[in-house]
Design a protein around this motif. Sequence first.
Motif, PDB file in Angstrom:
ATOM      1  N   LEU A 113     -10.855   1.038   5.669  1.00  0.00           N
ATOM      2  CA  LEU A 113     -10.190   1.820   6.722  1.00  0.00           C
ATOM      3  C   LEU A 113     -11.198   2.288   7.766  1.00  0.00           C
ATOM      4  N   THR A 114     -12.382   2.691   7.318  1.00  0.00           N
ATOM      5  CA  THR A 114     -13.403   3.154   8.263  1.00  0.00           C
ATOM      6  C   THR A 114     -13.707   2.068   9.293  1.00  0.00           C
ATOM      7  N   ILE A 134      -7.131  12.037   5.210  1.00  0.00           N
ATOM      8  CA  ILE A 134      -7.589  10.707   5.646  1.00  0.00           C
ATOM      9  C   ILE A 134      -8.275  10.704   7.011  1.00  0.00           C
ATOM     10  N   TYR A 135      -7.668  11.353   8.030  1.00  0.00           N
ATOM     11  CA  TYR A 135      -8.009  11.016   9.417  1.00  0.00           C
ATOM     12  C   TYR A 135      -8.989  11.960  10.126  1.00  0.00           C
ATOM     13  N   ARG A 183     -11.514   2.501  -0.849  1.00  0.00           N
ATOM     14  CA  ARG A 183     -12.778   3.248  -0.995  1.00  0.00           C
ATOM     15  C   ARG A 183     -14.001   2.349  -0.938  1.00  0.00           C
ATOM     16  N   ARG A 184     -13.887   1.310  -0.108  1.00  0.00           N
ATOM     17  CA  ARG A 184     -15.045   0.441   0.166  1.00  0.00           C
ATOM     18  C   ARG A 184     -15.379   0.460   1.636  1.00  0.00           C
ATOM     19  N   GLY A 185     -14.712   1.355   2.401  1.00  0.00           N
ATOM     20  CA  GLY A 185     -14.998   1.437   3.825  1.00  0.00           C
ATOM     21  C   GLY A 185     -14.102   0.561   4.694  1.00  0.00           C
ATOM     22  N   VAL A 232      -0.780   1.622   8.752  1.00  0.00           N
ATOM     23  CA  VAL A 232      -2.142   1.657   8.207  1.00  0.00           C
ATOM     24  C   VAL A 232      -2.073   1.511   6.689  1.00  0.00           C
ATOM     25  N   HIS A 280       1.080  10.054  12.586  1.00  0.00           N
ATOM     26  CA  HIS A 280       1.579  10.960  11.546  1.00  0.00           C
ATOM     27  C   HIS A 280       0.893  10.526  10.245  1.00  0.00           C
ATOM     28  N   SER A 309       0.845  -1.204   0.000  1.00  0.00           N
ATOM     29  CA  SER A 309       0.000   0.000   0.000  1.00  0.00           C
ATOM     30  C   SER A 309       0.877   1.249   0.000  1.00  0.00           C
ATOM     31  N   VAL A 314      -4.369  -0.270   3.042  1.00  0.00           N
ATOM     32  CA  VAL A 314      -5.427  -1.095   2.426  1.00  0.00           C
ATOM     33  C   VAL A 314      -4.958  -1.447   1.022  1.00  0.00           C
ATOM     34  N   SER A 333       0.039  10.141   6.226  1.00  0.00           N
ATOM     35  CA  SER A 333       0.665  10.198   4.897  1.00  0.00           C
ATOM     36  C   SER A 333      -0.028  11.247   4.041  1.00  0.00           C
ATOM     37  N   GLU A 334      -1.352  11.399   4.238  1.00  0.00           N
ATOM     38  CA  GLU A 334      -2.118  12.422   3.515  1.00  0.00           C
ATOM     39  C   GLU A 334      -3.066  13.090   4.505  1.00  0.00           C
TER      40      GLU A 334
HETATM   41  C1  LIG Z   1      -5.538   5.738   3.105  1.00  0.00           C
HETATM   42  C2  LIG Z   1      -6.177   4.367   2.993  1.00  0.00           C
HETATM   43  C3  LIG Z   1      -5.757   3.493   4.164  1.00  0.00           C
HETATM   44  C4  LIG Z   1      -7.709   4.562   2.982  1.00  0.00           C
HETATM   45  O1  LIG Z   1      -8.342   3.280   2.997  1.00  0.00           O
HETATM   46  P1  LIG Z   1      -9.818   3.062   2.395  1.00  0.00           P
HETATM   47  O2  LIG Z   1     -10.231   1.686   2.799  1.00  0.00           O
HETATM   48  O3  LIG Z   1      -9.832   3.412   0.978  1.00  0.00           O
HETATM   49  O4  LIG Z   1     -10.664   4.141   3.215  1.00  0.00           O
HETATM   50  P2  LIG Z   1     -12.262   4.155   3.293  1.00  0.00           P
HETATM   51  O5  LIG Z   1     -12.851   3.447   2.133  1.00  0.00           O
HETATM   52  O6  LIG Z   1     -12.687   3.676   4.628  1.00  0.00           O
HETATM   53  O7  LIG Z   1     -12.525   5.727   3.160  1.00  0.00           O
HETATM   54  C5  LIG Z   1     -13.291   6.460   4.033  1.00  0.00           C
HETATM   55  C6  LIG Z   1     -13.469   7.819   3.475  1.00  0.00           C
HETATM   56  O8  LIG Z   1     -12.225   8.502   3.427  1.00  0.00           O
HETATM   57  C7  LIG Z   1     -11.924   8.924   2.112  1.00  0.00           C
HETATM   58  N1  LIG Z   1     -10.493   8.695   1.906  1.00  0.00           N
HETATM   59  C8  LIG Z   1      -9.791   7.678   2.390  1.00  0.00           C
HETATM   60  N2  LIG Z   1      -8.502   7.764   2.009  1.00  0.00           N
HETATM   61  C9  LIG Z   1      -8.423   8.889   1.284  1.00  0.00           C
HETATM   62  C10 LIG Z   1      -7.357   9.517   0.595  1.00  0.00           C
HETATM   63  N3  LIG Z   1      -6.098   8.975   0.602  1.00  0.00           N
HETATM   64  N4  LIG Z   1      -7.602  10.660  -0.053  1.00  0.00           N
HETATM   65  C11 LIG Z   1      -8.854  11.174  -0.054  1.00  0.00           C
HETATM   66  N5  LIG Z   1      -9.920  10.608   0.565  1.00  0.00           N
HETATM   67  C12 LIG Z   1      -9.683   9.468   1.225  1.00  0.00           C
HETATM   68  C13 LIG Z   1     -12.759   8.053   1.232  1.00  0.00           C
HETATM   69  O9  LIG Z   1     -13.029   8.658   0.000  1.00  0.00           O
HETATM   70  C14 LIG Z   1     -14.007   7.860   2.044  1.00  0.00           C
HETATM   71  O10 LIG Z   1     -14.828   9.010   1.938  1.00  0.00           O
HETATM   72  P3  LIG Z   1     -16.418   8.869   1.931  1.00  0.00           P
HETATM   73  O11 LIG Z   1     -16.780   8.223   3.214  1.00  0.00           O
HETATM   74  O12 LIG Z   1     -16.878  10.298   1.810  1.00  0.00           O
HETATM   75  O13 LIG Z   1     -16.726   8.015   0.752  1.00  0.00           O
HETATM   76  C15 LIG Z   1      -5.766   3.659   1.672  1.00  0.00           C
HETATM   77  O14 LIG Z   1      -6.131   4.489   0.608  1.00  0.00           O
HETATM   78  C16 LIG Z   1      -4.266   3.340   1.596  1.00  0.00           C
HETATM   79  O15 LIG Z   1      -3.852   2.264   1.982  1.00  0.00           O
HETATM   80  N6  LIG Z   1      -3.468   4.310   1.065  1.00  0.00           N
HETATM   81  C17 LIG Z   1      -2.036   4.099   0.880  1.00  0.00           C
HETATM   82  C18 LIG Z   1      -1.277   3.891   2.196  1.00  0.00           C
HETATM   83  C19 LIG Z   1      -1.467   5.044   3.156  1.00  0.00           C
HETATM   84  O16 LIG Z   1      -1.440   6.222   2.797  1.00  0.00           O
HETATM   85  N7  LIG Z   1      -1.678   4.683   4.426  1.00  0.00           N
HETATM   86  C20 LIG Z   1      -1.864   5.643   5.505  1.00  0.00           C
HETATM   87  C21 LIG Z   1      -0.587   5.800   6.237  1.00  0.00           C
HETATM   88  S1  LIG Z   1      -0.707   7.120   7.440  1.00  0.00           S
END
Ligand SMILES: CC(C)(COP(=O)(O)OP(=O)(O)OC[C@H]1O[C@@H](n2cnc3c(N)ncnc32)[C@H](O)[C@@H]1OP(=O)(O)O)[C@@H](O)C(=O)NCCC(=O)NCCS
Length: 402
Positions: free
Chosen positions: A95-96, A123-124, A91-93, A83, A117, A24, A85, A119-120
């Motif tokens: 992480l939520t 997210i949080y 974007r299927r929930g 963290v 901390h 990821s 996915v 990454s973007e």
């Molecule tokens: C960031 C990450 C963990 C999100 O996981 P996910 O399963 O896609 O998150 P969810 O589906 O639960 O998203 C929940 C909401 O957050 C938003 N969201 C999640 N990650 C986002 C991102 N990187 N940018 C913008 N929006 C994001 C989704 O669009 C969604 O919004 P909605 O409820 O309005 O539809 C995943 O994209 C990932 O693994 N990214 C790369 C690794 C990373 O950055 N990890 C975090 C390290 S701090």
Amino acid sequence: MTEFAVRPLAEGEQRPAFDVLSQSLHGPVSTDERWAKRAEGFPAERKFGAFEGGTVIGVTSSIATELAVPGGTTLPSAAVDGVGVRADSTRRGVLTALMAEQLADCAARGEVLAHLHASETTIYGRFGYAVATRGKTLRILKGRARFRDDAPSGGRVRLVGTDAAKKLIPELYERIAPNSPGMMTRPPVWWNWARDGLVGENFVAVHTGPDGDDGFVLYHPQDRRSFEQPEAGAALVVRDLHAANTGALAGLWRFLCRVDLVGEVRAPDRPLDDPIGLMLTDPRACEVLGLEDSTWLRLVDVPVALAARTYRPAAPVVLEVTDPLLPANSGRYRVAPEGATRTEEPAGLALGVDTLAMIYLGDRAPSRLAALNRIEVRDPAALPEADALFATATAPWCGTPF
Ligand SMILES: CC(C)(COP(=O)(O)OP(=O)(O)OC[C@H]1O[C@@H](n2cnc3c(N)ncnc32)[C@H](O)[C@@H]1OP(=O)(O)O)[C@@H](O)C(=O)NCCC(=O)NCCS
């Protein structure tokens, strides 16, 4: 539609979870050799996985730490890391669901805070986290950096070999930190990750003051020579710098600015109020190259968190806090110099639990957030009182990567 299930990671499931995390973050799937090196630092404990048809598709993790709050108390805080996915399942929930499970677990463990901390930055926030400490990247131009006569001096700095440093630095950090709001303890599982990478790959210098060792810096040189600038001195890059007092801080900065064959010192993630610029005859010899968000803080147990920090003199203020994810936190709190307790009194200010995190360590003033509609003002007289109550003498700072 949720065809996945979230549960604690079981023994034996660490490696596929590690690979999901690595990929990821655009890293490789582990080889046997890489996994042998990483396994110890990736225990199943405190990890949650999302599983679909028996396969891990998402993971979140945390380590148990203590985080310092204004007044000097430290509170149990989950340092959330690891963290990720799978790219085909985002974007299927997932992480939520992982965050909901992890926060419930923190609350069940009696952890008052969670911090990470990001990454973007997008997210949080939806999970109640918000920026509570920031750091600045400094560049000190060695040719212009002269210390003022009145800058703290004394003590001495010695270089320490790698093997000795791997033992000394964790002990020294434990003795001198956490010593300001936002700083965290570094448990053994953190050092498992940092001992070889952070300590092993850097020069280590230790400052000794009147009471013994009281500060350290880890740094490495970066070559800056080019065809255009064949004689450009190296940049010294500071990876970790901690001091128990201003004398030790000054001693370490003096040392860094004196190393030969160096043109500049670069230090990312320094406290917003790091005083190095003020110690120089020419403060512009210390440039600020950037400002970054550092700690994203989540108040897991609002009543305990509010009661644990100190407040400055001001009239009491009632806050109405809203927390959709952990509703037990929602309610009204009377905050006064003598402490904070739940109350039924009407609220002067209303705010979300994420906004509360922004003022909790002293990073942001309530009035600035109210001006941005992040705080609802029901009684205008409450705003200057809240500014005074939550103000801190030093800027909060984390200073620990994870
Ligand atoms: C960031 C990450 C963990 C999100 O996981 P996910 O399963 O896609 O998150 P969810 O589906 O639960 O998203 C929940 C909401 O957050 C938003 N969201 C999640 N990650 C986002 C991102 N990187 N940018 C913008 N929006 C994001 C989704 O669009 C969604 O919004 P909605 O409820 O309005 O539809 C995943 O994209 C990932 O693994 N990214 C790369 C690794 C990373 O950055 N990890 C975090 C390290 S701090």
